[in-house]
Scaffold this motif. Structure first.
Motif, mmCIF file in Angstrom:
data_model
loop_
_atom_site.group_PDB
_atom_site.id
_atom_site.type_symbol
_atom_site.label_atom_id
_atom_site.label_comp_id
_atom_site.label_asym_id
_atom_site.label_seq_id
_atom_site.Cartn_x
_atom_site.Cartn_y
_atom_site.Cartn_z
ATOM 1 N N UNK A 225 1.086 -1.659 -0.020
ATOM 2 C CA UNK A 225 -0.427 -0.162 -0.228
ATOM 3 C C UNK A 225 0.626 1.392 0.012
ATOM 4 N N UNK A 226 1.579 1.785 1.039
ATOM 5 C CA UNK A 226 2.402 2.746 0.936
ATOM 6 C C UNK A 226 3.762 2.607 -0.460
ATOM 7 N N UNK A 227 3.571 2.026 -0.824
ATOM 8 C CA UNK A 227 5.325 1.793 -2.302
ATOM 9 C C UNK A 227 4.252 2.318 -3.625
ATOM 10 N N UNK A 228 3.170 0.946 -3.598
ATOM 11 C CA UNK A 228 2.369 1.579 -4.735
ATOM 12 C C UNK A 228 1.563 2.897 -4.696
ATOM 13 N N UNK A 229 1.395 3.769 -3.806
ATOM 14 C CA UNK A 229 0.623 4.904 -3.631
ATOM 15 C C UNK A 229 0.395 6.123 -4.786
ATOM 16 N N UNK A 230 0.104 6.352 -5.873
ATOM 17 C CA UNK A 230 0.367 6.682 -6.726
ATOM 18 C C UNK A 230 0.952 8.057 -6.466
ATOM 19 N N UNK A 231 0.404 8.418 -5.432
ATOM 20 C CA UNK A 231 0.702 10.313 -5.147
ATOM 21 C C UNK A 231 2.321 10.487 -4.697
ATOM 22 N N UNK A 232 2.680 9.124 -4.084
ATOM 23 C CA UNK A 232 4.031 8.975 -3.974
ATOM 24 C C UNK A 232 5.072 7.997 -3.767
ATOM 25 N N UNK A 233 4.902 7.671 -4.573
ATOM 26 C CA UNK A 233 5.749 6.457 -5.530
ATOM 27 C C UNK A 233 6.647 7.130 -6.437
ATOM 28 N N UNK A 234 7.331 6.255 -6.269
ATOM 29 C CA UNK A 234 8.862 6.805 -7.231
ATOM 30 C C UNK A 234 8.686 6.445 -8.512
ATOM 31 N N UNK A 235 9.947 7.076 -9.230
ATOM 32 C CA UNK A 235 9.133 6.372 -10.646
ATOM 33 C C UNK A 235 9.932 4.624 -10.908
ATOM 34 N N UNK A 236 10.380 4.322 -10.211
ATOM 35 C CA UNK A 236 10.662 3.246 -9.937
ATOM 36 C C UNK A 236 9.218 2.378 -9.758
ATOM 37 N N UNK A 237 8.850 2.816 -8.911
ATOM 38 C CA UNK A 237 7.482 2.389 -8.206
ATOM 39 C C UNK A 237 6.036 2.649 -8.843
ATOM 40 N N UNK A 238 5.759 3.228 -9.374
ATOM 41 C CA UNK A 238 5.122 3.844 -10.234
ATOM 42 C C UNK A 238 5.547 2.619 -11.213
ATOM 43 N N UNK A 239 6.402 2.008 -12.188
ATOM 44 C CA UNK A 239 6.734 1.082 -13.186
ATOM 45 C C UNK A 239 6.291 0.153 -12.337
ATOM 46 N N UNK A 240 6.062 -0.039 -11.233
ATOM 47 C CA UNK A 240 5.582 -1.614 -10.349
ATOM 48 C C UNK A 240 4.331 -1.765 -10.954
ATOM 49 N N UNK A 241 4.119 -0.311 -10.438
ATOM 50 C CA UNK A 241 2.608 -0.135 -9.750
ATOM 51 C C UNK A 241 1.977 -0.266 -10.930
ATOM 52 N N UNK A 242 1.875 0.170 -12.214
ATOM 53 C CA UNK A 242 1.316 -0.312 -13.570
ATOM 54 C C UNK A 242 1.616 -1.511 -13.788
ATOM 55 N N UNK A 243 3.525 -2.763 -13.365
ATOM 56 C CA UNK A 243 3.355 -3.935 -13.444
ATOM 57 C C UNK A 243 1.931 -4.836 -12.828
ATOM 58 N N UNK A 244 2.273 -4.394 -11.909
ATOM 59 C CA UNK A 244 0.560 -4.911 -11.056
ATOM 60 C C UNK A 244 0.048 -5.122 -11.449
ATOM 61 N N UNK A 245 -1.094 -3.783 -11.715
ATOM 62 C CA UNK A 245 -2.093 -3.821 -12.231
ATOM 63 C C UNK A 245 -2.496 -4.362 -14.015
ATOM 64 N N UNK A 246 -1.749 -4.599 -14.935
ATOM 65 C CA UNK A 246 -1.342 -5.235 -15.944
ATOM 66 C C UNK A 246 -1.575 -6.957 -15.559
ATOM 67 N N UNK A 247 -1.188 -6.819 -14.192
ATOM 68 C CA UNK A 247 -0.863 -8.538 -14.282
ATOM 69 C C UNK A 247 -2.365 -9.111 -13.882
ATOM 70 N N UNK A 248 -3.255 -7.540 -12.478
ATOM 71 C CA UNK A 248 -4.124 -8.316 -12.200
ATOM 72 C C UNK A 248 -5.302 -7.930 -14.179
ATOM 73 N N UNK A 249 -4.837 -7.478 -14.691
ATOM 74 C CA UNK A 249 -6.108 -7.572 -15.333
ATOM 75 C C UNK A 249 -5.693 -8.761 -16.185
ATOM 76 N N UNK A 250 -4.424 -9.878 -16.866
ATOM 77 C CA UNK A 250 -4.297 -10.636 -17.318
ATOM 78 C C UNK A 250 -5.106 -11.479 -17.363
ATOM 79 N N UNK A 251 -4.244 -11.560 -15.458
ATOM 80 C CA UNK A 251 -5.419 -12.597 -14.940
ATOM 81 C C UNK A 251 -6.923 -13.116 -14.960
ATOM 82 N N UNK A 252 -7.642 -11.506 -15.327
ATOM 83 C CA UNK A 252 -8.800 -11.672 -15.252
ATOM 84 C C UNK A 252 -9.334 -12.053 -16.704
ATOM 85 N N UNK A 253 -8.292 -12.269 -17.591
ATOM 86 C CA UNK A 253 -8.286 -12.690 -19.175
ATOM 87 C C UNK A 253 -7.876 -14.561 -18.778
#
Length: 890
Positions: A225-253
């Protein structure tokens, strides 16, 4: 082979035998298998023992804590209260796609597993033992068990209990129950526990309005939660956030829960920046406290509030609330110097605005800040409402068909003595109130007395009605007996306690044509664990507490206060308004309570000591000015707020039904037949007659011919029957005004060539019956000026707003004897005044009346007006010559 070789062979064999025997004795395959199966049996035994021994505990205290959520009427969050920012919602309020996103992120086999992932649990145990810290891999069921039943401690004991309880819970509860518990107990960061709080914190919406993209982000957020909060995330963490977001949607497929084409069209929905948690600062705390107080009356205990979980929607209109706060800031706070002016520091403001049709409290102002001044000025009732109570006295008089000490029915046109400090008559309790600034008004109509807030008139009226009846009417209209509501003449000045909410409700009832209006701030209150899910709020009582004509007559009188009285500060062509000012004893409070067809609003300012313990102090000197009054700051706040709340204005009219004798009736055009000669020739008129007024009632007013009646109360007396040929008392109207003729202590009439005001006359033949019971009068009376002019205002108006007439205009000049020889007014009485329209002439045939000591006082010219014209009724009145008017209708 020699002996030497044999000997060596024996040694080597012995060594080999010794070595092999030691190892094989303990690690043979048979022994190893036996040991393994024995260990498994032991673990199974331990697990069975744990399964039997470890119960499913009660939920931990933190897991059940929720915040109470307060919302505006439009559904926007106003505040959250409680230690934990959580609002539990049922699974039915969470979109199916969003539910699936969490399953895809955390536990794809959730609907198939037994609630436990042994591999993940073993990995977690190993990492815990080796000191590697937290480790994922738990199922949704295990995470729910950890959040709801256990703690977040990373110990072997807690891991084993989690394993056992998860299996038990999975066997006893269905998957939907477990998933709902998981979504409502998980921590999402930003202080948000549960998906509802998370949806508000990250996207500003309720959980039921989340999209798949938003749900996928919240599901990804749970991993860190703290690392992936978009407002406070570093560029690296934002990249990880999007990767995790894509992972969730791909699993739904992969789970066949999301169409590929739809997935390709999705874009990452960036969450909004964090906002401070809605607290109790500003006006929020006052409104929350008012809502809690209202719900406590419906049986909700303090303990239930403390447990949390409430969703309470208020009737507060967010836009109107902001308009009220802005009006107070601009019209009051910006004018004060609270730091350097001791009087300014003591000032407290309060206000309540009510919808007169529903009773909904749409706006409230409780003070400068609920965290700084804890007592709400909107609901406190320790200050006097002062003269805002006078309309209640008039309503009581009209509703109960009351009469003056002389037996005259009390109407808006009844003449009372407005002399300051005049002792009331007919009361066992002595009382002689002083008028504002000690001003005396002499004989004055009730409507003018209301416009100028004449204390002596309403003190006498309260006695005429009866203090007990006045109090009864006040309680019917919505006031409460909170102490100090004694049944004595002083009650007419509003010496009891009342809140702005009380007075807004009373005036809303008048605005609602006498149908009871009870202010209510709570629109709905829901709790998932409460029987029925919500609190049953009482329906507004549709009770007619006073007759419609009573309420509408009071409204008509109060429009005069706004147009030409002490409430002129709120007058505006942008809306139609009625209202009343009030200033309490020793200037400790000042009020303006008024209404339009759409809103009833009470605004007050109070003087409260800044010393420990408080106490009431004077407002005199506020903003480095003199005496505070209801026509000052309260009226300015009221006007500013009302314009804003009505979107700049409204053309809505008051839909009034008033008794026929309360409205203006044009005089008939009879041909005058003079029978007597005046004792003194008439002087030349100072002003020509004006145009004839229209017979059409004022806009929004409908005549009501029938008298008002109330169950259990005496109806007004019916008109006297007319006997042909017998003298009949008739109320007539005034002829065009001419110059004043010197007064003689004899009965005088004027010839046809010089029309004068027609007064009490009798006719020898059959005369049309009076249309209203209020027209029935005794014949043994004479005339005092006080008739109503066509513009709807008594010609004997007070000096408030009219130059040179401290006693109430030209008619008052006649009463007080301020006349030159020849019947002319003094020059200062005429300064700056314009001619006013007079009704057309009517000259009845005069006949001698029974001998009595009567004085005919010719009416002076109608010389001016302080307000806009509007047709209204006329009244011919009289004064006994052998005594002055002492608060009695003449």
């Amino acid at each position: 082979m020699g002996r030497a070789e044999a000997r060596q062979d024996r040694k080597r064999g012995a060594r080999r035998a010794k070595k092999e025997g030691g190892i094989r004795r303990f690690f043979t395959w048979r022994k190893l298998l036996g040991t393994f199966f024995g260990f498994c049996l032991l673990m199974m035994g331990v697990f069975v023992a744990l399964y039997i021994w470890v119960p499913v505990p009660a939920a931990n205290a933190e897991a059940e804590l929720q915040s109470n959520v307060y919302k505006y009427s439009n559904g926007e969050i106003m505040a959250r209260t409680g230690k934990v920012n959580r609002e539990i919602v049922p699974l039915s309020r969470i979109p199916k796609d969003v539910q699936t996103a969490f399953v895809a992120a955390e536990n794809q086999n959730f609907y198939k597993d037994s609630g436990v992932d042994f591999r993940g649990t073993a990995r977690g145990l190993l990492n815990t033992v080796t000191g590697k810290g937290k480790q994922g891999g738990s199922t949704i069921t295990q995470q729910y068990v950890k959040n709801y039943y256990l703690t977040q401690d990373q110990t072997v004991t807690r891991k084993l209990r989690e394993l056992v309880i998860s299996i038990k819970v999975d066997r006893k509860k269905d998957k939907s129950y477990i998933l709902a518990g998981y979504l409502n107990t998980s921590y999402f960061g930003r202080g948000a526990y549960g998906i509802q709080a998370a949806a508000q914190a990250y996207y500003g919406v309720d959980a039921e309005k989340l999209t798949v993209e938003q749900g996928a982000y919240l599901a990804a957020l749970l991993q860190a939660p703290s690392q992936y909060d978009w407002a406070a995330a570093s560029p690296t963490s934002r990249k990880l956030v999007k990767e995790r977001w894509n992972y969730v949607l791909d699993n739904m497929i992969e789970m066949n829960e999301l169409d590929q084409a739809k997935r390709d069209a999705m874009k990452f929905d960036i969450p909004r920046n964090p906002r401070g948690a809605a607290g109790m600062e500003g006006q929020t705390g006052y409104m929350v406290d008012a809502a809690k107080a209202e719900l406590k009356k419906q049986g909700v205990s303090e303990a239930e509030f403390d447990a949390g979980g409430w969703t309470i929607t208020l009737n507060i209109d967010e836009k109107r609330q902001k308009s009220l706060e802005r009006a107070v800031e601009q019209q009051l706070e910006s004018q004060l110097d609270r730091k350097n002016n001791k009087v300014d520091a003591t000032l407290q403001a309060g206000a309540t605005s009510v919808d007169p049709k529903t009773g909904e409290v749409v706006a409230m102002y409780g003070g400068v800040d609920a965290t700084k001044h804890y007592l709400s000025n909107a609901t406190r009732s320790d200050y006097q409402p002062a003269s805002t109570f006078k309309p209640v006295v008039l309503a009581a008089a009209l509703e109960s068909n009351s009469k003056t000490q002389d037996g005259e029915p009390i109407t808006p046109h009844t003449i009372y003595d407005g002399t300051s400090k005049r002792p009331v008559e007919g009361s066992p309790t002595p009382f002689a109130p002083q008028n504002d600034l000690g001003r005396s008004f002499g004989p004055v109509p009730v409507e003018q007395a209301m416009a100028n807030s004449v204390n002596s008139v309403f003190a006498q009226m309260a006695v005429d009605v009866g203090p007990a009846r006045v109090k009864e009417t006040a309680l019917d209209l919505g006031m409460e007996d909170k102490g100090g509501f004694d049944e004595r003449p002083a009650m007419s000045l509003g010496v009891m306690g009342a809140s702005t909410m009380d007075m807004a409700g009373v005036y809303a009832t008048l605005d609602n044509h006498g149908e009871k209006v009870t202010p209510t701030i709570v629109k709905s209150a829901e709790h998932k664990d409460r029987e029925g899910g919500r609190v049953d709020l009482p329906e507004p009582a549709a009770e007619q507490v006073v007759d419609r004509s009573t309420a509408d007559s009071v409204t008509k009188v109060l429009t005069g206060v706004v147009k030409n009285g002490t409430g002129r500060q709120v007058y505006s062509p942008a809306y139609n308004a009625a209202g009343k000012t009030g200033t309490s004893e020793k200037n400790r409070s000042a009020w303006f309570v008024g209404y339009t067809p759409e809103l009833s609003t009470a605004v007050a300012i109070f003087g409260e000591s800044t010393k420990p313990g408080g106490g009431q102090v004077s407002l005199t000197g506020t903003a480095n000015a003199g005496r505070a009054s209801g026509g000052g700051f309260p009226a300015k706040i009221w006007a500013d707020y009302t314009r804003g709340a009505l979107g700049g204005g409204s053309d809505a009219d008051f839909d009034l039904e008033i008794d026929e004798d309360d409205t203006y009736s044009p005089p008939p055009t009879d041909t005058p037949e003079p029978t007597r000669t005046p004792t003194t020739p008439p002087a030349t008129p100072t002003t020509p007659p004006a145009d004839t007024p229209s017979s059409t009632p004022p806009r929004g007013v409908r005549r009501r011919a029938s008298p008002r009646t109330r169950p259990g109360r005496s109806p007004r007396p019916p008109p006297a029957a007319v006997t042909p040929g017998a003298p009949t008392a008739v109320r007539t109207t005034a002829a065009p005004r001419t110059a004043v003729t010197p007064v003689a202590v004899t009965r005088v009439v004027t010839p046809a060539v010089t029309p004068v005001a027609a007064t009490r006359v009798v006719t020898p033949a059959a005369t049309p019956a009076v249309a209203s019971p209020r027209a029935a009068r005794t014949s043994a009376v004479a005339t005092t000026p006080g008739r109503r002019a066509p513009d709807g205002h008594p010609d004997g108006r007070a000096a408030h707003g009219c130059r040179g007439h401290p006693g109430g205009g030209p008619a008052a000049a006649v009463r007080t004897g301020r006349l030159r020889a020849g019947g002319q007014l003094e020059p200062d009485d005429l300064a700056g005044r314009q001619p006013r329209r007079a009704p057309p002439p009517r000259q009845p045939v005069h006949q001698e009346e029974p001998a009595s000591a009567l004085v005919r006082i010719p009416r002076p010219p109608l010389l001016g007006s302080c307000g806009e014209s509007s047709p209204t009724s006329q009244r011919s009145t009289s004064v006994r010559s052998n005594r002055s008017v002492t608060g009695r209708s003449a």
